[in-house]
Every structure is written in C-alpha cells, then in structure tokens.
Enzyme design. Structure first.
Site, mmCIF file in Angstrom:
data_model
loop_
_atom_site.group_PDB
_atom_site.id
_atom_site.type_symbol
_atom_site.label_atom_id
_atom_site.label_comp_id
_atom_site.label_asym_id
_atom_site.label_seq_id
_atom_site.Cartn_x
_atom_site.Cartn_y
_atom_site.Cartn_z
ATOM 1 C CD GLN A 58 -3.228 1.093 -2.554
ATOM 2 O OE1 GLN A 58 -2.309 1.373 -1.783
ATOM 3 N NE2 GLN A 58 -4.364 1.759 -2.551
ATOM 4 C CG HIS A 95 -11.731 -0.781 0.677
ATOM 5 N ND1 HIS A 95 -10.907 -0.286 -0.289
ATOM 6 C CD2 HIS A 95 -11.129 -0.491 1.857
ATOM 7 C CE1 HIS A 95 -9.864 0.308 0.270
ATOM 8 N NE2 HIS A 95 -9.974 0.183 1.577
ATOM 9 N NE ARG A 127 -9.413 -6.148 8.403
ATOM 10 C CZ ARG A 127 -9.220 -5.187 7.506
ATOM 11 N NH1 ARG A 127 -8.462 -5.407 6.454
ATOM 12 N NH2 ARG A 127 -9.762 -4.001 7.655
ATOM 13 C CB SER A 182 -0.895 -0.001 1.247
ATOM 14 O OG SER A 182 -1.577 1.233 1.377
ATOM 15 C CE LYS A 205 -8.284 -4.008 -2.980
ATOM 16 N NZ LYS A 205 -9.202 -3.124 -2.235
ATOM 17 C CB THR A 222 -7.144 1.134 -4.091
ATOM 18 O OG1 THR A 222 -6.278 0.001 -4.054
ATOM 19 C CG2 THR A 222 -8.328 0.867 -3.171
ATOM 20 C CE1 TYR A 233 -7.343 3.517 -1.139
ATOM 21 C CE2 TYR A 233 -5.118 3.732 -0.230
ATOM 22 C CZ TYR A 233 -6.361 3.120 -0.244
ATOM 23 O OH TYR A 233 -6.610 2.105 0.635
#
Length: 393
Positions: A129, A279, A334, A109, A255, A157, A131
């Site tokens: 990744q 998400h 997760r 990220s 994504k 994303t 944003y």
C-alpha cells in the site's frame, strides 16, 4: 492455571487488548474522528441487515475460496494495511505469518514498522500500500522496491484527509522512543508488565520509524516525519492516479471510493479494483457506512473491475452480507489489530478463524454451496438502508 488464550469474538479480543496494552498504545488503535458517527455507522449498519435463511437443502460442503486481483485466497478476507503496528515486537511480520497460515492475503502499509522484504518473506501473497506522498521519483523507487520484494499488487490509499480531533480525546503518540520519552511513558507502561516484557525479552523497544519510506542511502523517517511529507505533498489528480497505475504496471487497487462518479472515473483510469472505504471512520466524520454505499458502487462499475469493502467488519456474518451486496471480498483492519494486541500472531489467527467460522455458518444457513452464490435475496434489507453518493453532478 492461566486463562484460555482463545477468544470467541472480536469484541472479546478488543477487551483483552485493552487490558494487555498500555493505554497510550490501546488508544492509538481506537478508530474514529470528531464525534465518531462514521465508525458507529460502519459497525451499526451491518446489524441493520438481516439474513433470510433456508430450512432445508443445505450443502454438506461449502466453498469459501475466491481470488482477489488474481491471487487465490482461502476466503474473501484481506488484511487491510495499517500503519506502525508496534503493539507487538513482531508487528506486521506476525500478522503476515498468521495470514499465511490461514491462506489469506496480507496488505502492508508503506507506513509499516517492518520492511516489505521481511513481510513478503513471511507471506508471499502480499499487497503493498502507498499514499500519494513525496515526489514521483521517490514514489517510483518505493514501487520498484515493493515489486522487487515480490508484492503482487499495489493499493493506492487516497481516502485520508486532515480530519482530526476526537470528542473523547486523541492518543499521545511520541515522535520516537528515547530515554526521555520512555521515562515520560513509564507510569503508563509499568502497569502493563506482560506487554513490557514482550519487548524486553527481544532486546528491542517499540520502533516508530517507517522503513519502507527509507530513501536510498538515507535513514528511515519516523511516523510523524512520514506524515509531514504526506501533508506537504499536493493532493493527486486523476491523471496522477493513472500515472501511479501505469508506473506500477500490475494489479492496482484504488482505496477510498464512496461516490458513483468516482467509481466510474476509477474505471476510466484503468484500475483493477476499488475498495469502498471511509478509512475506518478516521476520515471525514458523518460519511455513511461503507456497507450502505457498496451496492451503488457495484452497480456503477458492473463487471469492469472488482469491488472490495473496507469498514466495520467484525464477524463472518458481516463478510457474508458484504458479498451478498456485491463485494468480491472485504478488508479487515481493527479486527486483526485487536487480535494482535490480545495474543500476538495466535490472536490474529484466532480472528481469522472466527471470520471463517461465521462466514461458513452463514453460507450453510442460507443454503448456498459457495460464497459466489450469495446475493441480495439472502438478506433482509430495511427500506432506505442504502445510500448513493455522487450522482447529482
């Protein structure tokens, strides 16, 4: 004698992480927004699907390998990028090492707590990744840095909105860790001495900055500083997505796709792949589980691009079900965070081993020789299980 650090399910990893981590840290890892209906459906929908195993003619050797965006992986599982992994002193670097040791792709990220250069050094097969946040100039610089560090693909994303407010309460995440904040958190942290010691012996405190968003000559913003920049950035258009893809100039994964019309527009924008994602249930609550939506997106794009699935994967059998419904691979979030919280790098490796074992068992029982042979005929799909979004217009 201490307890065996190995765990046999992701659910057990979560239980151990809850015992090991301070409650404020653990709560930050719990997914879901509002009522939590979407995260529940992400998990529950996999259980609604059944297997249709064969009784004979099984293969003594099974091939679990594949490629994602041209990058080889030992199994169709990709580490999904998640922000600020300060649950462990080594954070994303520990995850990258675990992924490298198990031959899978690392997703990093832009909100991570470790620099992209350290992560690509730990795992050469890293996808970066981003944003849509900041100016085009700042985004170009971030892409250039990731490219120079050796990132092999870009993940854009876009499946994140301003959804917030959990019926069970949201975690209290500080802006940064200073003396005053440390004293405030002390009653919670002091009850988890092993976690406290893991940081104390490194001489570091949990880092809540985002070094990959550090501007040239400036300092790295805090997580909330980065979040504020994202909130102040006008949302992207499809032309912006196309610009992002062209500016990157390499394999590009979009994504957050859940609708058929969006999937087709993604193909028109020239993306290499899409991830069917909500998400992890952290966006708009009551969005259907991604496994329900997957078949419609796969049908919409055909063989034009690769389709990945993100959301609710906790077992190797879940991976098999996603592949049978047309996914190239799955992303996990997760699941590995629980492993990291339970036992650091070894815990992440443990999770990956569990997924591999479960996937191999499914491929064996279904009478397949390769993950590429899995198909809907291998599943028991209840009537009305799937959902198709975005066809009315």
């Amino acid at each position: 004698m201490g307890r065996n650090p190995w765990f046999e399910t992701v659910a057990e990893a979560q239980r151990r992480a809850k015992k090991y981590l301070p409650s404020t840290v653990y709560d930050a890892l719990v997914a879901g927004s509002e009522r939590g209906r979407t995260i529940d459906d992400n998990l529950g929908a996999f259980a609604e699907l059944g297997f249709a195993p064969r009784v004979a003619g099984h293969h003594a050797e099974r091939d679990l390998t594949t490629t994602v965006l041209g990058v080889e992986t030992s199994m169709p599982v990709v580490i999904s990028p998640t922000g600020v992994q300060a649950v462990h002193p080594d954070g994303e670097v520990a995850v990258a090492r675990a992924a490298a040791n198990r031959g899978v792709i690392m997703g990093l990220s832009s909100f991570a707590s470790k620099p992209v250069e350290e992560v690509t050094a730990a795992n050469a097969n890293t996808f970066y990744q981003m944003y849509w946040t900041g100016t085009r100039e700042s985004m170009s610089l971030r892409m250039e840095r990731a490219r120079a560090a050796g990132a092999k693909a870009l993940i854009a994303t876009l499946d994140w909105s301003f959804s917030m407010g959990r019926d069970w309460g949201s975690p209290q995440i500080p802006e940064s860790i200073d003396f005053k904040t440390a004293m405030k958190l002390a009653p919670d942290v002091i009850t988890r001495p092993r976690w406290l010691w893991s940081f104390a012996r490194t001489g570091r405190i949990p880092d809540l900055t985002t070094p990959n968003l550090q501007p040239p000559g400036g300092s790295a913003p805090t997580f909330f500083g980065a979040y504020y920049e994202w909130m102040q950035t006008p949302p992207p258009s499809w032309d912006d997505v196309k610009w992002m893809r062209e500016e990157w100039g390499g394999p590009f994964l979009l994504k957050g796709v859940t609708r058929v019309d969006d999937a087709k527009r993604a193909v028109d924008a020239g993306v290499s792949a899409v991830s069917v994602s909500n998400h992890g249930g952290n966006n708009l609550d009551t969005t259907p589980a991604t496994i329900r939506i997957l078949p419609s997106v796969v049908e919409a794009v055909g063989t034009d691009i690769e389709v990945l699935l993100d959301g609710g994967v906790r077992r190797g059998g879940d991976v098999a079900k996603a592949l049978a419904l047309g996914a190239r691979a799955v992303l996990i979030g997760r699941a590995y965070l629980w492993g990291l919280g339970a036992n650091g790098q070894a815990g992440v490796e443990n999770v990956l081993d569990l997924l591999r074992g479960g996937l191999d068992s499914a491929v064996l029982g279904l009478g397949r020789a390769s993950v590429h042979e899995l198909c809907p005929d291998d599943l028991v799909i209840p009537e009305g299980f799937t959902r198709t979004l975005g066809t009315s217009g």
